[in-house]
Design a protein around this motif. Structure first.
Motif, PDB file in Angstrom:
ATOM      1  N   ILE A  11      18.917 -18.302 -93.334  1.00 18.80           N
ATOM      2  CA  ILE A  11      18.551 -18.246 -91.997  1.00 18.80           C
ATOM      3  C   ILE A  11      19.200 -18.893 -91.005  1.00 18.80           C
ATOM      4  CG2 ILE A  11      17.229 -21.087 -90.794  1.00 18.80           C
ATOM      5  CD1 ILE A  11      16.110 -21.064 -93.887  1.00 18.80           C
ATOM      6  N   MET A  12      20.324 -19.343 -91.226  1.00 19.23           N
ATOM      7  CA  MET A  12      21.360 -19.091 -90.447  1.00 19.23           C
ATOM      8  C   MET A  12      22.413 -17.830 -89.527  1.00 19.23           C
ATOM      9  SD  MET A  12      24.285 -22.818 -92.463  1.00 19.23           S
ATOM     10  CE  MET A  12      25.281 -22.395 -90.914  1.00 19.23           C
ATOM     11  N   ARG A  13      22.251 -17.257 -90.573  1.00 19.46           N
ATOM     12  CA  ARG A  13      22.547 -15.759 -89.873  1.00 19.46           C
ATOM     13  C   ARG A  13      21.681 -14.795 -89.577  1.00 19.46           C
ATOM     14  NH1 ARG A  13      27.261 -14.611 -92.355  1.00 19.46           N
ATOM     15  NH2 ARG A  13      28.315 -15.491 -93.887  1.00 19.46           N
ATOM     16  N   SER A  33      21.160 -27.450 -85.652  1.00 22.71           N
ATOM     17  CA  SER A  33      19.861 -26.557 -85.885  1.00 22.71           C
ATOM     18  C   SER A  33      19.938 -25.051 -86.114  1.00 22.71           C
ATOM     19  CB  SER A  33      18.953 -27.627 -85.625  1.00 22.71           C
ATOM     20  OG  SER A  33      18.850 -27.280 -84.530  1.00 22.71           O
ATOM     21  N   TYR A  34      19.529 -24.767 -86.408  1.00 20.64           N
ATOM     22  CA  TYR A  34      18.926 -23.262 -86.680  1.00 20.64           C
ATOM     23  C   TYR A  34      17.953 -23.081 -87.283  1.00 20.64           C
ATOM     24  CZ  TYR A  34      23.761 -22.629 -87.064  1.00 20.64           C
ATOM     25  OH  TYR A  34      24.789 -22.507 -87.217  1.00 20.64           O
ATOM     26  N   SER A  35      16.999 -22.255 -85.980  1.00 22.23           N
ATOM     27  CA  SER A  35      15.764 -21.730 -86.136  1.00 22.23           C
ATOM     28  C   SER A  35      15.060 -20.642 -85.651  1.00 22.23           C
ATOM     29  CB  SER A  35      14.802 -23.091 -85.212  1.00 22.23           C
ATOM     30  OG  SER A  35      13.028 -22.756 -85.458  1.00 22.23           O
ATOM     31  N   SER A  36      14.401 -19.759 -86.623  1.00 19.83           N
ATOM     32  CA  SER A  36      13.774 -18.671 -86.638  1.00 19.83           C
ATOM     33  C   SER A  36      13.019 -17.789 -87.370  1.00 19.83           C
ATOM     34  CB  SER A  36      15.287 -17.646 -87.658  1.00 19.83           C
ATOM     35  OG  SER A  36      15.138 -17.842 -88.805  1.00 19.83           O
ATOM     36  N   ASP A  37      12.446 -16.646 -87.375  1.00 13.90           N
ATOM     37  CA  ASP A  37      11.653 -16.666 -88.434  1.00 13.90           C
ATOM     38  C   ASP A  37      11.515 -16.990 -89.782  1.00 13.90           C
ATOM     39  OD1 ASP A  37      10.021 -15.735 -85.731  1.00 13.90           O
ATOM     40  OD2 ASP A  37      10.777 -13.833 -86.504  1.00 13.90           O
ATOM     41  N   ALA A  38      12.982 -16.704 -90.284  1.00 15.78           N
ATOM     42  CA  ALA A  38      13.588 -16.675 -91.636  1.00 15.78           C
ATOM     43  C   ALA A  38      13.146 -18.457 -92.087  1.00 15.78           C
ATOM     44  CB  ALA A  38      14.638 -16.699 -92.045  1.00 15.78           C
ATOM     45  N   GLY A  39      13.154 -19.183 -91.063  1.00 13.80           N
ATOM     46  CA  GLY A  39      12.949 -20.694 -91.338  1.00 13.80           C
ATOM     47  C   GLY A  39      13.786 -21.967 -90.072  1.00 13.80           C
ATOM     48  N   TYR A  46      16.520 -28.117 -94.935  1.00 17.70           N
ATOM     49  CA  TYR A  46      15.663 -26.742 -95.006  1.00 17.70           C
ATOM     50  C   TYR A  46      14.506 -26.504 -94.900  1.00 17.70           C
ATOM     51  CZ  TYR A  46      15.691 -25.481 -99.342  1.00 17.70           C
ATOM     52  OH  TYR A  46      15.378 -25.475-101.269  1.00 17.70           O
ATOM     53  N   TRP A  47      13.746 -25.366 -94.245  1.00 16.43           N
ATOM     54  CA  TRP A  47      12.728 -24.952 -94.487  1.00 16.43           C
ATOM     55  C   TRP A  47      12.258 -23.852 -94.497  1.00 16.43           C
ATOM     56  CZ3 TRP A  47       8.575 -23.941 -90.959  1.00 16.43           C
ATOM     57  CH2 TRP A  47       7.597 -23.222 -91.079  1.00 16.43           C
ATOM     58  N   GLU A  48      12.191 -22.973 -95.385  1.00 14.40           N
ATOM     59  CA  GLU A  48      11.875 -21.615 -95.653  1.00 14.40           C
ATOM     60  C   GLU A  48      10.547 -21.292 -95.437  1.00 14.40           C
ATOM     61  OE1 GLU A  48      13.383 -17.793 -98.356  1.00 14.40           O
ATOM     62  OE2 GLU A  48      12.682 -19.813 -99.575  1.00 14.40           O
ATOM     63  N   SER A  49      10.437 -20.326 -94.523  1.00 13.48           N
ATOM     64  CA  SER A  49       9.402 -19.963 -93.893  1.00 13.48           C
ATOM     65  C   SER A  49       8.507 -18.705 -94.303  1.00 13.48           C
ATOM     66  CB  SER A  49       9.054 -19.606 -92.290  1.00 13.48           C
ATOM     67  OG  SER A  49       7.915 -18.816 -91.908  1.00 13.48           O
ATOM     68  N   PRO A  50       7.649 -18.563 -94.510  1.00 12.28           N
ATOM     69  CA  PRO A  50       7.078 -17.732 -95.624  1.00 12.28           C
ATOM     70  C   PRO A  50       6.145 -16.822 -94.314  1.00 12.28           C
ATOM     71  CG  PRO A  50       5.217 -19.373 -95.683  1.00 12.28           C
ATOM     72  CD  PRO A  50       6.513 -19.704 -94.960  1.00 12.28           C
ATOM     73  N   GLY A  51       6.490 -16.877 -93.389  1.00 18.77           N
ATOM     74  CA  GLY A  51       5.927 -15.534 -92.289  1.00 18.77           C
ATOM     75  C   GLY A  51       5.344 -16.396 -91.985  1.00 18.77           C
ATOM     76  N   LYS A  52       5.143 -15.330 -90.367  1.00 19.56           N
ATOM     77  CA  LYS A  52       3.839 -16.007 -89.329  1.00 19.56           C
ATOM     78  C   LYS A  52       2.314 -16.068 -90.353  1.00 19.56           C
ATOM     79  CE  LYS A  52       6.191 -15.567 -85.612  1.00 19.56           C
ATOM     80  NZ  LYS A  52       6.897 -14.636 -84.342  1.00 19.56           N
ATOM     81  N   VAL A  53       2.172 -14.753 -90.931  1.00 21.76           N
ATOM     82  CA  VAL A  53       0.498 -14.756 -91.400  1.00 21.76           C
ATOM     83  C   VAL A  53       0.800 -15.010 -91.992  1.00 21.76           C
ATOM     84  CG1 VAL A  53      -0.340 -12.969 -92.053  1.00 21.76           C
ATOM     85  CG2 VAL A  53       0.777 -12.403 -89.988  1.00 21.76           C
ATOM     86  N   SER A  54       1.363 -15.297 -93.493  1.00 20.44           N
ATOM     87  CA  SER A  54       0.970 -16.254 -94.633  1.00 20.44           C
ATOM     88  C   SER A  54       0.743 -17.733 -94.184  1.00 20.44           C
ATOM     89  CB  SER A  54       2.534 -16.371 -95.591  1.00 20.44           C
ATOM     90  OG  SER A  54       2.061 -15.068 -96.098  1.00 20.44           O
ATOM     91  N   GLY A 111       6.021 -23.371 -97.624  1.00 13.93           N
ATOM     92  CA  GLY A 111       7.390 -22.626 -97.819  1.00 13.93           C
ATOM     93  C   GLY A 111       8.085 -23.723 -97.998  1.00 13.93           C
ATOM     94  N   ASP A 112       9.401 -23.134 -99.778  1.00  9.43           N
ATOM     95  CA  ASP A 112      10.814 -24.370-100.115  1.00  9.43           C
ATOM     96  C   ASP A 112      11.236 -25.081 -99.301  1.00  9.43           C
ATOM     97  OD1 ASP A 112      11.209 -25.338-102.091  1.00  9.43           O
ATOM     98  OD2 ASP A 112      13.103 -23.718-102.195  1.00  9.43           O
ATOM     99  N   SER A 113      11.089 -26.144 -99.367  1.00  9.09           N
ATOM    100  CA  SER A 113      12.322 -26.799 -98.198  1.00  9.09           C
ATOM    101  C   SER A 113      12.982 -27.628 -99.374  1.00  9.09           C
ATOM    102  CB  SER A 113      10.628 -27.681 -97.628  1.00  9.09           C
ATOM    103  OG  SER A 113      10.321 -28.500 -98.002  1.00  9.09           O
ATOM    104  N   GLY A 114      14.059 -28.689 -98.729  1.00 10.88           N
ATOM    105  CA  GLY A 114      15.032 -29.259 -99.988  1.00 10.88           C
ATOM    106  C   GLY A 114      16.315 -29.411 -98.957  1.00 10.88           C
ATOM    107  N   THR A 115      16.773 -30.281 -99.638  1.00 14.94           N
ATOM    108  CA  THR A 115      17.809 -30.841 -98.710  1.00 14.94           C
ATOM    109  C   THR A 115      19.208 -31.070 -99.747  1.00 14.94           C
ATOM    110  OG1 THR A 115      16.548 -33.078 -97.857  1.00 14.94           O
ATOM    111  CG2 THR A 115      19.710 -33.098 -97.981  1.00 14.94           C
TER     112      THR A 115
END
Length: 159
Positions: free
Chosen positions: A13-15, A70-76, A126-134, A152-156
């Motif tokens: 997500i950060m990359r 904080s970081y935010s992208s389509d990946a999460g 973090y929160w890992e996005s399953p993608g916009k459509v999902s 999607g998956d999330s955790g600390t």
């Protein structure tokens, strides 16, 4: 999910996110957020930015170095909690300097006002996005069936 898998998710997500948002406590005691270009990170626990020593941000960090990045992208989404450290090392500034730094900062890597800012993170949410459509399908499913949507998956994790 193992700690290693969580760390890989946070790293991805950060990359995928070039611009982060740095939040710090101003000298007046209010929270301030500012966009920052991530210059480097070898591990999510240590991230590097370039900034100006004369900025209000650096003055505030000298008084209270606690930060959130904080970081935010389509990946999460990732939220790092940690401590900021001002690095006056010219060699590090030169190593981190690139065309994007020159576009936002006056002078060059040799300018004494241009410094490196190291963030040592202690934890990441973090929160890992399953993608916009999902995500859209899961939201509709949750509304129609009253079942909890799988967003999607999330955790600390500790860093």
């Amino acid at each position: 999910m193992t700690h290693h898998d969580q760390l890989e998710t946070v790293t991805k997500i950060m990359r995928d996110t070039r611009i982060a948002v740095l939040t710090y406590v101003s000298r007046e005691g209010t929270l301030v957020s500012t966009p920052m270009g991530t210059q480097d990170f070898e591990h999510p626990g240590t991230t590097w930015f370039l900034t100006e020593a004369s900025s209000e941000k650096v003055q505030a960090l000298a008084a209270d170095p606690r930060v959130n990045v904080s970081y935010s992208s389509d990946a999460g989404w990732v939220s790092l909690s940690g401590t900021a450290h001002v690095e006056q090392n010219r060699g590090k500034v030169e190593d981190l300097w690139d065309a994007s730094a020159g576009a936002f900062m006056s002078g060059g890597p040799e300018d004494p006002d241009n410094i490196a800012l190291r963030i040592d993170a202690t934890s990441a949410e973090y929160w890992e996005s399953p993608g916009k459509v999902s995500a859209a399908v899961q939201l509709v499913k949750g509304l129609v069936t009253d079942q909890q949507p799988d967003l999607g998956d999330s955790g600390t994790i500790g860093l």
